[in-house]
Design a protein around this motif. Structure first.
Motif, PDB file in Angstrom:
ATOM      1  N   VAL A  53      -9.439   0.205  -8.129  1.00  0.00           N
ATOM      2  CA  VAL A  53      -8.470   0.607  -7.115  1.00  0.00           C
ATOM      3  C   VAL A  53      -9.185   0.696  -5.768  1.00  0.00           C
ATOM      4  O   VAL A  53     -10.416   0.759  -5.706  1.00  0.00           O
ATOM      5  N   THR A  54      -8.396   0.714  -4.699  1.00  0.00           N
ATOM      6  CA  THR A  54      -8.971   0.815  -3.360  1.00  0.00           C
ATOM      7  C   THR A  54      -8.351   1.985  -2.608  1.00  0.00           C
ATOM      8  O   THR A  54      -7.125   2.124  -2.571  1.00  0.00           O
ATOM      9  N   ILE A  55      -9.200   2.813  -2.035  1.00  0.00           N
ATOM     10  CA  ILE A  55      -8.779   3.888  -1.147  1.00  0.00           C
ATOM     11  C   ILE A  55      -9.059   3.397   0.272  1.00  0.00           C
ATOM     12  O   ILE A  55     -10.211   3.241   0.672  1.00  0.00           O
ATOM     13  N   ARG A 101       0.846  -1.191   0.000  1.00  0.00           N
ATOM     14  CA  ARG A 101       0.000   0.000   0.000  1.00  0.00           C
ATOM     15  C   ARG A 101       0.887   1.249   0.000  1.00  0.00           C
ATOM     16  O   ARG A 101       2.023   1.214   0.465  1.00  0.00           O
ATOM     17  N   THR A 120      -3.580   4.229  -0.316  1.00  0.00           N
ATOM     18  CA  THR A 120      -4.145   3.615  -1.527  1.00  0.00           C
ATOM     19  C   THR A 120      -3.589   2.215  -1.786  1.00  0.00           C
ATOM     20  O   THR A 120      -2.540   1.833  -1.273  1.00  0.00           O
ATOM     21  N   SER A 121      -4.295   1.507  -2.645  1.00  0.00           N
ATOM     22  CA  SER A 121      -3.781   0.240  -3.161  1.00  0.00           C
ATOM     23  C   SER A 121      -2.725   0.531  -4.210  1.00  0.00           C
ATOM     24  O   SER A 121      -2.672   1.632  -4.771  1.00  0.00           O
ATOM     25  N   VAL A 171      -3.326   9.153  -7.705  1.00  0.00           N
ATOM     26  CA  VAL A 171      -3.909  10.165  -6.823  1.00  0.00           C
ATOM     27  C   VAL A 171      -4.378  11.368  -7.633  1.00  0.00           C
ATOM     28  O   VAL A 171      -5.365  12.015  -7.290  1.00  0.00           O
ATOM     29  N   THR A 196      -2.900   2.888  -7.844  1.00  0.00           N
ATOM     30  CA  THR A 196      -3.855   3.996  -7.761  1.00  0.00           C
ATOM     31  C   THR A 196      -3.186   5.295  -8.198  1.00  0.00           C
ATOM     32  O   THR A 196      -2.051   5.571  -7.815  1.00  0.00           O
ATOM     33  N   LEU A 244      -7.713  10.503  -8.678  1.00  0.00           N
ATOM     34  CA  LEU A 244      -8.600  10.624  -7.519  1.00  0.00           C
ATOM     35  C   LEU A 244      -9.035  12.079  -7.334  1.00  0.00           C
ATOM     36  O   LEU A 244     -10.215  12.361  -7.108  1.00  0.00           O
TER      37      LEU A 244
END
Length: 308
Positions: free
Chosen positions: A145-147, A65, A166-167, A172, A170, A175
């Motif tokens: 993706v995972t936040i 991460r 983040t994963s 940003v 990802t 995002l």
């Protein structure tokens, strides 16, 4: 014996990750240098660099991460999703502070993200930002993706900053743009700094542009202290066997931590990490094999770390 290990670097704004690798390569007079997880030229912060045999474990570090501190501006849209790009549109933002904070927090969880066309990701062997400079815009397919966490949100007029976990994979900047779109005004990243990659923190990183080769050598983290895979210790006489890529049997083992079948494990000879191996048995089954005096294969070497 040539140097091997992980170097934590604090990348400044401007250079590419490859530029930083080249600085390390020249200062330390080494050929085998690479990095885990690219930072775009616009971004600063933690870049994990592998030297010597450690270049072969970078793929495992890319799965960690990441934690970033980001500052973005609402109502501004650029072609790169950051302030270095060409302004494409400016829109008014009428959202209240509470609505902005709510929109930022709404992205915690898993969602489908479109990567920016201007990034360090490669397309057919070329960096996307190089293609973008040539006027060739490549749109990559959306990815999940995972936040994991967003905190320390600060809203000052149209400028918003926060820390995000983040994963891997990802973007940003994407995002920021997605948050802006949710608010109906778009957004552009003003600053982006990577604070952490897995267990590694930027506070422990070095500036390779000012550090000497001797200092860089002293800052190397040994390969034996980098990975978190289960550990297996082998008998002295099994060391050559491993270095030749031969599978390890029950009688070769001295001690071991718990592992499951198909797990990647770290194989040590004393304090030296000699290879990564794939488990062909569960560690709990080894006691059964010992009782039955069955000297069967337990580990298959994946990556053997011979002296350079």
């Amino acid at each position: 014996m040539s140097l091997s290990g992980i170097l934590l670097v604090d990348k400044p704004k401007g250079p590419t990750s490859h530029d930083v690798v080249e600085v390390v390569r020249k200062k330390m007079n080494l050929r085998r240098v690479g990095h885990a997880g690219t930072l775009d030229p616009f971004a600063t912060g933690l870049l994990v660099i592998g030297i010597g045999n450690a270049t072969r474990i970078l793929e495992y570090l890319m799965q960690h991460r990441k934690v970033y501190r980001v500052k973005m501006k609402l109502g501004l849209i650029t072609d790169t999703f950051d302030i270095t790009g060409r302004v494409e549109e400016e829109r008014p933002c009428i959202a209240t502070k509470e609505e902005i904070i709510q929109a930022v927090n709404s992205f915690v969880g898993t969602y489908v993200q479109i990567p920016p066309a201007y990034s360090a990701k490669k397309y057919k062997g070329e960096r996307l930002y190089e293609l973008a400079r040539q006027g060739k815009i490549i749109r990559l397919p959306p990815r999940q993706v995972t936040i994991y966490k967003i905190e320390d949100i600060v809203v000052e007029d149209l400028t918003v900053s926060f820390i995000v976990e983040t994963s891997p994979g990802t973007y940003v900047r994407s995002l920021c743009m997605d948050i802006g779109y949710k608010l109906g005004c778009g957004a552009t990243a003003l600053e982006l700094r990577r604070l952490r990659v897995g267990p590694f923190q930027v506070e422990h990183a070095v500036d390779v542009y000012t550090a000497s080769a001797e200092e860089l050598s002293k800052r190397l983290i040994p390969m034996s202290k980098v990975l978190d895979f289960p550990k297996v210790w082998i008998k002295n006489e099994a060391r050559e066997k491993v270095l030749n890529g031969v599978k390890l049997q029950v009688d070769d083992l001295l001690n071991y931590e718990h592992f499951e079948k198909e797990d990647v494990v770290q194989v040590f000879s004393g304090e030296e990490l000699v290879c990564l191996a794939r488990a062909e048995r569960r560690s709990n089954f080894i006691e059964t094999l010992l009782r039955q005096q069955r000297n069967e294969i337990v580990l298959k070497p994946l990556k053997v770390f011979k002296e350079n």
